[in-house]
Design an enzyme around this catalytic site. Structure first.
Site, PDB file in Angstrom:
ATOM      1  N   LYS A 209       0.836  -1.201   0.000  1.00  0.00           N
ATOM      2  CA  LYS A 209       0.000   0.000   0.000  1.00  0.00           C
ATOM      3  C   LYS A 209       0.872   1.252   0.000  1.00  0.00           C
ATOM      4  O   LYS A 209       0.658   2.176  -0.772  1.00  0.00           O
ATOM      5  CB  LYS A 209      -0.895  -0.034   1.242  1.00  0.00           C
ATOM      6  CG  LYS A 209      -1.747   1.188   1.420  1.00  0.00           C
ATOM      7  CD  LYS A 209      -2.623   1.024   2.645  1.00  0.00           C
ATOM      8  CE  LYS A 209      -3.230   2.338   3.078  1.00  0.00           C
ATOM      9  NZ  LYS A 209      -4.052   2.188   4.269  1.00  0.00           N
ATOM     10  N   GLU A 215      10.930  -4.835   3.391  1.00  0.00           N
ATOM     11  CA  GLU A 215      10.924  -6.255   3.047  1.00  0.00           C
ATOM     12  C   GLU A 215      10.452  -6.460   1.609  1.00  0.00           C
ATOM     13  O   GLU A 215      11.047  -7.206   0.832  1.00  0.00           O
ATOM     14  CB  GLU A 215       9.987  -7.037   3.982  1.00  0.00           C
ATOM     15  CG  GLU A 215      10.462  -7.187   5.413  1.00  0.00           C
ATOM     16  CD  GLU A 215      10.036  -6.039   6.309  1.00  0.00           C
ATOM     17  OE1 GLU A 215       9.734  -4.933   5.785  1.00  0.00           O
ATOM     18  OE2 GLU A 215      10.003  -6.214   7.540  1.00  0.00           O
ATOM     19  N   GLY A 266      -4.287  -1.909   5.816  1.00  0.00           N
ATOM     20  CA  GLY A 266      -3.620  -3.106   5.302  1.00  0.00           C
ATOM     21  C   GLY A 266      -4.278  -4.391   5.777  1.00  0.00           C
ATOM     22  O   GLY A 266      -4.596  -5.291   4.987  1.00  0.00           O
ATOM     23  N   ARG A 267      -4.534  -4.482   7.085  1.00  0.00           N
ATOM     24  CA  ARG A 267      -5.063  -5.742   7.629  1.00  0.00           C
ATOM     25  C   ARG A 267      -6.535  -5.965   7.280  1.00  0.00           C
ATOM     26  O   ARG A 267      -7.087  -7.023   7.540  1.00  0.00           O
ATOM     27  CB  ARG A 267      -4.855  -5.776   9.141  1.00  0.00           C
ATOM     28  CG  ARG A 267      -5.427  -4.587   9.882  1.00  0.00           C
ATOM     29  CD  ARG A 267      -4.888  -4.533  11.286  1.00  0.00           C
ATOM     30  NE  ARG A 267      -5.245  -3.332  12.029  1.00  0.00           N
ATOM     31  CZ  ARG A 267      -4.598  -2.179  11.948  1.00  0.00           C
ATOM     32  NH1 ARG A 267      -3.584  -2.023  11.124  1.00  0.00           N
ATOM     33  NH2 ARG A 267      -4.963  -1.144  12.686  1.00  0.00           N
ATOM     34  N   GLU A 353      -3.315  -6.019  15.964  1.00  0.00           N
ATOM     35  CA  GLU A 353      -2.834  -4.732  15.461  1.00  0.00           C
ATOM     36  C   GLU A 353      -3.939  -3.684  15.584  1.00  0.00           C
ATOM     37  O   GLU A 353      -3.676  -2.500  15.721  1.00  0.00           O
ATOM     38  CB  GLU A 353      -2.403  -4.886  13.989  1.00  0.00           C
ATOM     39  CG  GLU A 353      -1.419  -3.815  13.549  1.00  0.00           C
ATOM     40  CD  GLU A 353      -0.767  -4.127  12.219  1.00  0.00           C
ATOM     41  OE1 GLU A 353       0.387  -4.572  12.214  1.00  0.00           O
ATOM     42  OE2 GLU A 353      -1.411  -3.929  11.175  1.00  0.00           O
ATOM     43  N   HIS A 384      -3.798 -32.765  20.134  1.00  0.00           N
ATOM     44  CA  HIS A 384      -2.672 -33.635  20.480  1.00  0.00           C
ATOM     45  C   HIS A 384      -1.467 -32.812  20.901  1.00  0.00           C
ATOM     46  O   HIS A 384      -0.341 -33.315  20.926  1.00  0.00           O
ATOM     47  CB  HIS A 384      -2.325 -34.528  19.288  1.00  0.00           C
ATOM     48  CG  HIS A 384      -3.458 -35.447  18.934  1.00  0.00           C
ATOM     49  ND1 HIS A 384      -3.553 -36.734  19.427  1.00  0.00           N
ATOM     50  CD2 HIS A 384      -4.577 -35.237  18.199  1.00  0.00           C
ATOM     51  CE1 HIS A 384      -4.668 -37.288  18.974  1.00  0.00           C
ATOM     52  NE2 HIS A 384      -5.319 -36.403  18.235  1.00  0.00           N
ATOM     53  N   LYS A 499       9.758  -0.173  12.259  1.00  0.00           N
ATOM     54  CA  LYS A 499      10.263   0.146  10.913  1.00  0.00           C
ATOM     55  C   LYS A 499      11.354   1.217  11.017  1.00  0.00           C
ATOM     56  O   LYS A 499      12.401   1.128  10.386  1.00  0.00           O
ATOM     57  CB  LYS A 499       9.127   0.666  10.017  1.00  0.00           C
ATOM     58  CG  LYS A 499       8.165  -0.402   9.524  1.00  0.00           C
ATOM     59  CD  LYS A 499       7.190   0.171   8.486  1.00  0.00           C
ATOM     60  CE  LYS A 499       6.163  -0.846   8.033  1.00  0.00           C
ATOM     61  NZ  LYS A 499       5.207  -0.368   7.042  1.00  0.00           N
TER      62      LYS A 499
HETATM   63  C1  G6Q Z   1      -1.643  -3.484   8.414  1.00  0.00           C
HETATM   64  C2  G6Q Z   1      -0.380  -2.861   8.717  1.00  0.00           C
HETATM   65  C3  G6Q Z   1       0.838  -3.570   8.183  1.00  0.00           C
HETATM   66  C4  G6Q Z   1       1.065  -3.370   6.687  1.00  0.00           C
HETATM   67  C5  G6Q Z   1       2.454  -3.875   6.328  1.00  0.00           C
HETATM   68  C6  G6Q Z   1       2.740  -3.744   4.854  1.00  0.00           C
HETATM   69  O1  G6Q Z   1      -2.709  -3.023   8.709  1.00  0.00           O
HETATM   70  O2  G6Q Z   1      -0.403  -1.537   8.339  1.00  0.00           O
HETATM   71  O3  G6Q Z   1       0.807  -4.954   8.443  1.00  0.00           O
HETATM   72  O4  G6Q Z   1       0.090  -4.026   5.956  1.00  0.00           O
HETATM   73  O5  G6Q Z   1       3.409  -3.168   7.069  1.00  0.00           O
HETATM   74  O6  G6Q Z   1       2.597  -2.433   4.439  1.00  0.00           O
HETATM   75  P1  G6Q Z   1       2.545  -2.066   2.930  1.00  0.00           P
HETATM   76  O7  G6Q Z   1       1.353  -2.678   2.302  1.00  0.00           O
HETATM   77  O8  G6Q Z   1       2.511  -0.573   2.884  1.00  0.00           O
HETATM   78  O9  G6Q Z   1       3.799  -2.615   2.295  1.00  0.00           O
END
Ligand code: G6Q
Length: 541
Positions: A209, A215, A266-267, A353, A384, A499
């Protein structure tokens, strides 16, 4: 709309009183047929059985009062219509609407937020065209062959939901198509995938996003260089999904680009293009639309004011009863479905989160507990393993079971008069009852105290529609809990901190590799940590 603090709501006091002597699930007849029938609610093909929670009608009446006093449904409707819910009053914050529901409001004749829904509709139409061009052989590799694999490169919200949904619905994937996922910046993860896919027939879907995530950008570089090493043109193999205007929003570098919008967290983005591109490629456009339909149906059902008839709200309030009044600190999500292997991990992010917060929407410290620790694994495997603690440990862990009456593949075996699917479901129901009722025994080591709360969500089969519904049940449960606790469930400052620190440490490592001075004070904890861990080539005193 006034957001009220949790602890000033009159119902809270009364609930606290009630919690001194909660419903005793171990009493004779405590789990009679009438109770089991009465404490069941249904939504979009799911039955929610909660007779095995430590509550009764008086509790439910007060939870209804709590929902009304906090204006929970009003807040949910405000969220859906685009009110700025992601903010902390008087302080710098993301300060924006929260509109993941708009991605599936496309089925409404009168969408709650027409602008966001129209943007979602445009992206969906772009996806449909792209998938059609792939199917028609208009988009092919340099040898004129079709693409067979999609590798989604993204992390956190750009990975967990789409991966969980893909795994859940793999049974429905189109012949000759599959997906893999790269999230971690662990080079071994990326290398393993690059070594095991046919690069020439793979599309890499880079999802970020912000377009700035370390990463993901690093893994994109690794993918580009692998393609170049194989003599392939990255522009023919890379797709992007990113926020409009982000540094990654450069269509020239990608075969096709899709957008998500800043009002989708994002989530909460699995039903946007963040999930749509990979799910559409593997399962087909129609299956992705079914996921959206299931989610939409729950979004609509979540508007009911009657808590007994509104399953996501009921799930939220039962969770609040367990967390704030019975004092339970954790929740186990236990799907009796191997396909839901990664769903608990997705919920772990979505819930923790969102609701792992300590200040109110006015920036004041909360004076009450907020989100519990979420974890889980599929049953019966868990039985188990860690169920020992669930039954006899000193920490009571409320459990949320999820199961299906029928299998996805329909391939089964009858052994001793029951199918494997029956054995799976029987185990789930038995666990819920055993946790509730317990068992007396003269041998203290074989005694089960019971009164361990749980609930069961059960549907006929894990289809795309059911998966969409299940996703939205939890997304809405989490949002409802955040509203009730008067916290902002939609930002993630805790993730930002990590970050920033990692960037500083990496700058130091880069300087160290080049034999330069670096950015860290040589006596700082960060520098000492790096040096002591043996991660510097030229450590300084
Ligand atoms: C989700 C968070 C986080 C995010 C990641 C990836 O709600 O904001 O998990 O999705 O850090 O971010 P980008 O999509 O910006 O790479």
């Amino acid at each position: 709309m006034e957001f009220r603090d949790f602890n000033v709501l009159p119902s809270c006091k009364q609930l606290a009183q009630l919690a001194r002597k909660p419903y005793d699930l171990t009493a004779p007849g405590a789990l009679g047929p009438e109770r089991i029938k009465q404490y069941t609610a249904s939504v979009c093909g799911f039955d929610f059985l909660y007779a095995t929670q430590r509550l009764d009608n008086r509790t439910l009446d007060l939870l209804q009062q709590l929902a009304d006093e906090a204006g929970l449904v009003e807040q949910f409707l405000a969220m859906k219509s685009g009110r700025t819910m992601n903010r902390i009053e008087g302080f710098a914050s993301e300060n924006r609407p929260v509109l993941h529901t708009a991605c599936r409001d496309i089925f409404s004749s009168a969408p709650c937020n027409p602008e966001a829904t129209s943007q979602a509709g445009e992206q969906l139409a772009r996806l449909k065209n792209f998938l059609l061009e792939l199917d028609q052989g208009k988009i092919v590799n340099h040898r004129g062959e079709s693409y067979t694999t999609m590798v989604q490169v993204g992390i956190g919200g750009s990975d967990l939901g789409p991966r969980a949904l893909y795994m859940a619905l793999k049974r429905y994937q189109s012949a000759g198509r599959s997906a893999r996922f790269i999230a971690n910046v662990d080079p071994d993860d990326t290398a393993e995938i690059l070594d095991n896919v046919d690069l020439s027939r793979t599309l890499f879907n880079v999802v970020s996003k912000s377009g700035t995530t370390l990463e993901t950008l690093t893994n994109e570089q690794m993918v580009r260089s692998a393609l170049e090493d194989a003599g392939l043109d990255p522009a023919r193999h890379l797709l992007s999904v990113t926020g409009a205007g982000s540094p990654m929003d450069d269509p020239r570098r990608y075969l096709r680009s899709f957008h998500m919008f800043d009002y989708i967290g994002g989530r909460y983005s699995a039903t946007s293009m963040v999930g749509g591109v990979t799910l559409g490629f593997t399962l087909g456009y129609d299956a992705f639309v079914e996921i959206l339909k299931g989610a939409h149906a729950v979004d609509v059902a979540a508007e009911k004011k009657d808590v007994r008839a509104n399953v996501p709200l009921l799930m939220a309030l039962v969770g609040i009863w367990n967390r704030n009044f019975l004092g339970h600190t954790t929740v186990a999500i236990l799907p009796y479905s191997q396909a839901l292997l990664r769903f608990p991990a997705h919920l772990q992010q979505c819930d923790m989160e969102s609701n792992g917060k300590s200040v109110t929407r006015k920036g004041q410290p909360v004076g009450w507990d907020t989100g519990p620790v979420i974890w889980g694994e599929p049953g019966t495997n868990g039985q188990h393993a860690f169920y020992q603690l669930l039954h006899q440990g000193t920490t009571v862990v409320p459990a949320e079971f999820i199961g299906f009456r029928q299998s996805q593949y329909g391939r089964d075996i009858d052994v001793d008069g029951t199918t494997s699917q029956q054995k799976l479901v029987a185990n789930m129901l038995a666990q819920s009852l055993a946790l509730a009722a317990g068992q007396e025994n003269d041998n203290p080591n074989r005694r089960f105290a019971g009164n361990r709360p749980s609930s069961v969500l059960i549907a006929d089969r894990l289809t795309p529609f059911a998966m969409g519904a299940l996703l939205a049940l939890y997304e809405n449960k989490i949002a409802y809990q955040g509203f009730c606790w008067n916290i902002n469930s939609f930002d993630q400052e805790g993730v930002q901190l990590g970050k920033v620190l990692a960037t500083l440490v990496l700058q130091e490592m880069a300087a160290d590799s080049m034999g330069k001075g670096g950015v860290l004070d040589k006596k700082s904890p960060e520098y000492t940590f790096l040096k002591t861990a043996g991660c510097l080539k030229n450590p300084q005193e």
